[in-house]
Write a protein that holds these residues in place. Structure first.
Motif, PDB file in Angstrom:
ATOM      1  N   LYS A  12      24.456 -11.226 -15.862  1.00  0.00           N
ATOM      2  CA  LYS A  12      23.319 -12.151 -15.819  1.00  0.00           C
ATOM      3  C   LYS A  12      22.557 -12.104 -17.136  1.00  0.00           C
ATOM      4  N   VAL A 104      12.875 -23.057 -21.296  1.00  0.00           N
ATOM      5  CA  VAL A 104      12.914 -22.401 -19.985  1.00  0.00           C
ATOM      6  C   VAL A 104      13.337 -23.378 -18.892  1.00  0.00           C
ATOM      7  N   LYS A 107      18.223 -25.910 -17.542  1.00  0.00           N
ATOM      8  CA  LYS A 107      19.073 -25.079 -16.679  1.00  0.00           C
ATOM      9  C   LYS A 107      20.468 -24.863 -17.255  1.00  0.00           C
ATOM     10  N   ILE A 110      19.316 -21.857 -19.724  1.00  0.00           N
ATOM     11  CA  ILE A 110      18.938 -20.677 -18.934  1.00  0.00           C
ATOM     12  C   ILE A 110      19.286 -20.971 -17.480  1.00  0.00           C
ATOM     13  N   SER A 112      20.184 -20.673 -13.393  1.00  0.00           N
ATOM     14  CA  SER A 112      19.357 -20.093 -12.334  1.00  0.00           C
ATOM     15  C   SER A 112      19.809 -18.682 -11.958  1.00  0.00           C
ATOM     16  N   ARG A 113      21.006 -18.263 -12.411  1.00  0.00           N
ATOM     17  CA  ARG A 113      21.411 -16.878 -12.136  1.00  0.00           C
ATOM     18  C   ARG A 113      20.759 -15.906 -13.126  1.00  0.00           C
ATOM     19  N   SER A 114      20.035 -16.446 -14.113  1.00  0.00           N
ATOM     20  CA  SER A 114      19.376 -15.586 -15.103  1.00  0.00           C
ATOM     21  C   SER A 114      18.302 -14.737 -14.452  1.00  0.00           C
ATOM     22  N   ARG A 116      14.498 -13.229 -14.600  1.00  0.00           N
ATOM     23  CA  ARG A 116      13.248 -13.878 -14.997  1.00  0.00           C
ATOM     24  C   ARG A 116      13.045 -13.710 -16.500  1.00  0.00           C
ATOM     25  N   PRO A 117      12.822 -14.805 -17.246  1.00  0.00           N
ATOM     26  CA  PRO A 117      12.648 -14.674 -18.697  1.00  0.00           C
ATOM     27  C   PRO A 117      11.353 -13.939 -19.050  1.00  0.00           C
ATOM     28  N   GLU A 142       7.890 -25.817 -13.354  1.00  0.00           N
ATOM     29  CA  GLU A 142       8.514 -25.107 -12.241  1.00  0.00           C
ATOM     30  C   GLU A 142       9.008 -23.709 -12.622  1.00  0.00           C
ATOM     31  N   ARG A 143       9.616 -23.593 -13.794  1.00  0.00           N
ATOM     32  CA  ARG A 143      10.255 -22.325 -14.147  1.00  0.00           C
ATOM     33  C   ARG A 143       9.402 -21.492 -15.100  1.00  0.00           C
ATOM     34  N   LYS A 146       7.154 -18.954 -13.766  1.00  0.00           N
ATOM     35  CA  LYS A 146       7.755 -17.771 -13.145  1.00  0.00           C
ATOM     36  C   LYS A 146       8.182 -16.720 -14.165  1.00  0.00           C
ATOM     37  N   ASP A 204      15.118  -7.887 -12.435  1.00  0.00           N
ATOM     38  CA  ASP A 204      13.984  -8.787 -12.255  1.00  0.00           C
ATOM     39  C   ASP A 204      12.695  -8.039 -11.953  1.00  0.00           C
TER      40      ASP A 204
ATOM     41  N   ARG B 133      18.810 -23.960  -7.408  1.00  0.00           N
ATOM     42  CA  ARG B 133      17.559 -23.196  -7.311  1.00  0.00           C
ATOM     43  C   ARG B 133      16.641 -23.556  -8.473  1.00  0.00           C
ATOM     44  N   GLY B 135      14.093 -21.559  -9.448  1.00  0.00           N
ATOM     45  CA  GLY B 135      13.630 -20.358 -10.139  1.00  0.00           C
ATOM     46  C   GLY B 135      14.764 -19.573 -10.759  1.00  0.00           C
TER      47      GLY B 135
END
Lengths: 226, 233
Positions: A12, A104, A107, A110, A112-114, A116-117, A142-143, A146, A204, B133, B135
Motif C-alpha cells: 500500500k 489527494v 484516485k 492516490i 483508495s487502497r493507500s 491516509r496521506p 472528500e479526501r 481525511k 493508518d 471508496r 477515503g
C-alpha cells in the motif's frame, strides 16, 4: 490460474505531500538553506525504509512567486535527484493548497487502497493570495480532509492562526521554528513519525510527533533577532 | 447453485497468535441460500466476536418468515447483532457486514455495510456492485451501536443464466486485487468452483488466501461465492 495472478505486486502507498514556502523572505537568515538540508535529510531517511508494510511516496509543492509541483508523487526508492529550493516572490499558499487538494483527490494518483496521506505545510509568512477559499475547498474536499496534516511556522512572522486551522492532529500542534536547527528538528520528527507508520501493522494509525531536543551548542541565530 | 467459502487469518494475527477478526458463512436455508462475510475492525477489542455474531444476526433475519425487506432487513440485522453482542459492547465489536440471499428462483438480495467488495454476474452481465471508496485504507463504515439505514447499500438482482453468480470478499482481498481484472477474477473463481467438489474447492481457496503474494499484506481474508449452475454440470 491462481488467485495470486490477480493480486497487486506493490504494498500500500503511504503518500507524503510537502507544501514548502519558498517566498523571498525565506532567503533571509539562512531559512531556505536550512529547509533544503532538512528536506534532503527527510528524503534520505524515507529512502532507507524497508517497504515491508507500506511504500512511502513523496510529492513536493513549492510556493514562492507561484505555486508549482517541485516533485511529482514518487515512491521514495525511485526518487530522482531533487533540486534545492530557491527563495523568491510572494507567498501564494492558496494556490499550493489547491495543487495539494488536486493530488489527494486524484484516485489514479492516490488510490483508495493507500494509507491516509500526510500533508506537511511549512511557512514563514502570511499568504499573499486569496487563500481562504482554497483552504475552505481543501478542508471540505472528500479526501483531503481525511489526510493527517502537520505544520511548521518559521520565525515570528508566520501566520500561526492559519497554520493552527490547517493542522488536524491533536498530538502534533503547530511547531514553531525560531532557529535554523529547529527546521531540522521538525523534519526529523515528521520523518520518524511517518517512518514509524510505514512499519506498523496498521500504517493508518497516527504515530505521535516527538520533536527531538535541540543540540547543546548555541551558535545558531534566532530568526526573530535582527 | 454451487457455492464456495474460505476465511483465513492474516499474517499479523497469525504471527501474534490471535484469532482472526474476519468471519464468513454459507448456509442453505429452507427457502434459499445465504452468504455472509464480515471484517471486524482491527482496532476494536471485541471485533472477532462482532464479526461472528454479525453472520449469525444475518442468518436470524432470514429465518423469519417472510424475511424483512430492504431498510427493514438491514435494521433487523442490526437489531439482531446488537442483541447478540450487547449494546454496551457494540462499539468494541464493530464490524463490516456483507451478505447475499438467493432464493430458489435465483432472486438475490445483496447488502453491504463498510469495506469489502461484491461482484455480480446477473443475466449474463458482470457488475461491480461496490462503489469506489471515497477515503483511504482502513476508514470504513461498520455495524456499531447506532443503526443508520443510509449507510447500507442494498441491491436486487436475478441469477438466471448459467454462470451467473455473486462473489463477496473482505478488504483483505479486495484492496490487493487489480481492479482492472475484476471480471477475470470472477470468472476464475466461478471456473474453479465448477471444476471441484465443495470440500476440495474450500481447500483450494484457503490455500490461495494463505499464499497471498502482495508485499506487506497483513489483513485477514474472507471470501464467499454462489453461482447458478450450468444445466450440464
Amino acid at each position: 490460474m491462481a488467485l495470486k495472478d490477480f493480486a497487486l505486486a506493490k504494498p500500500k502507498p503511504l503518500p507524503v505531500i510537502l507544501l514548502a514556502d519558498v517566498s523571498g523572505s525565506m532567503a533571509e537568515e539562512g531559512k531556505i538553506t536550512a529547509l533544503n538540508a532538512a528536506v534532503r535529510d527527510m528524503l534520505e531517511t524515507f529512502s532507507k525504509e524497508s517497504r515491508l508494510r507500506a511504500e512511502i511516496q513523496v510529492a513536493i509543492v513549492t510556493f514562492g512567486g507561484d505555486a508549482r509541483v517541485h516533485l511529482p508523487l514518487t515512491p521514495v526508492h525511485e526518487l530522482p535527484p531533487v533540486g534545492d529550493f530557491v527563495a523568491d516572490g510572494g507567498t501564494p499558499m492558496g494556490a499550493a493548497l489547491t495543487l495539494a487538494c488536486q493530488m489527494v483527490e486524484d484516485k489514479d494518483l492516490i488510490p483508495s487502497r493507500s494509507c491516509r496521506p500526510a500533508i506537511i505545510l511549512v511557512s514563514d509568512g502570511y499568504p499573499t493570495d486569496a487563500w481562504e477559499s482554497a483552504f475552505e475547498d481543501f478542508c471540505a474536499s472528500e479526501r483531503s480532509q481525511k489526510a493527517t496534516r502537520f505544520a511548521m511556522a518559521i520565525g515570528g512572522d508566520a501566520d500561526e492562526g492559519m497554520l493552527n486551522n490547517f493542522i488536524n492532529d491533536k498530538e502534533a500542534p503547530v511547531f514553531r521554528a525560531h532557529r535554523a536547527r529547529d527546521i531540522h528538528r521538525f523534519f526529523r520528527a515528521v520523518s520518524m513519525s511517518i517512518s514509524s507508520r510505514s512499519q506498523r501493522q496498521n500504517p493508518d494509525e497516527t504515530a505521535p510527533l516527538f520533536i527531538p531536543p535541540p543540540p547543546d551548542d548555541d551558535f545558531d541565530q534566532d530568526f526573530d533577532i535582527a | 447453485m454451487r457455492t464456495c467459502c474460505a476465511s483465513v487469518a492474516g499474517p499479523d494475527n497469525r504471527t501474534r497468535g490471535v484469532p482472526k477478526q474476519d468471519a464468513a458463512m454459507v448456509r442453505r436455508l429452507a427457502s434459499g441460500l445465504l452468504l455472509v462475510v464480515c471484517d471486524g475492525l482491527g482496532s476494536r477489542s471485541e471485533s472477532a466476536n462482532g464479526a461472528r455474531q454479525a453472520c449469525c444476526a444475518v442468518k436470524a433475519a432470514f429465518t423469519t418468515s417472510p424475511p424483512p425487506r430492504d431498510d427493514a432487513l438491514c435494521e433487523t440485522v442490526h437489531r439482531n447483532w446488537v442483541r447478540r453482542v450487547t449494546a454496551e459492547s457494540a462499539e468494541a465489536a464493530a464490524t463490516t457486514c456483507l451478505f447475499s440471499y438467493v432464493d430458489a428462483g435465483g432472486n438475490a438480495t445483496v447488502a453491504q455495510l463498510g469495506d469489502g467488495l461484491i461482484l455480480c454476474r446477473s443475466q449474463g452481465r458482470f457488475t461491480n456492485l461496490t462503489p469506489e471508496r471515497s477515503g483511504f485504507s482502513n476508514q470504513t463504515l461498520a455495524l456499531s451501536g447506532v443503526f443508520t439505514g443510509g449507510e447500507w447499500l442494498v441491491h436486487r438482482c436475478a441469477l438466471e443464466e448459467p454462470g451467473d453468480g455473486i462473489i463477496m470478499m473482505t478488504d483483505g482481498i479486495s484492496e490487493d486485487i487489480d481492479h482492472r481484472r475484476l471480471e477475470e477474477f470472477f470468472e476464475e473463481i466461478r471456473n474453479q468452483t465448477f471444476s471441484r467438489r465443495s470440500p476440495a474447492m474450500g481447500r483450494w481457496l484457503t490455500h490461495q488466501l494463505h499464499e497471498w503474494p502482495t508485499p506487506g499484506h497483513s489483513d485477514d481474508k474472507s471470501i464467499a461465492a454462489v453461482f447458478w449452475e450450468n444445466e450440464d454440470d
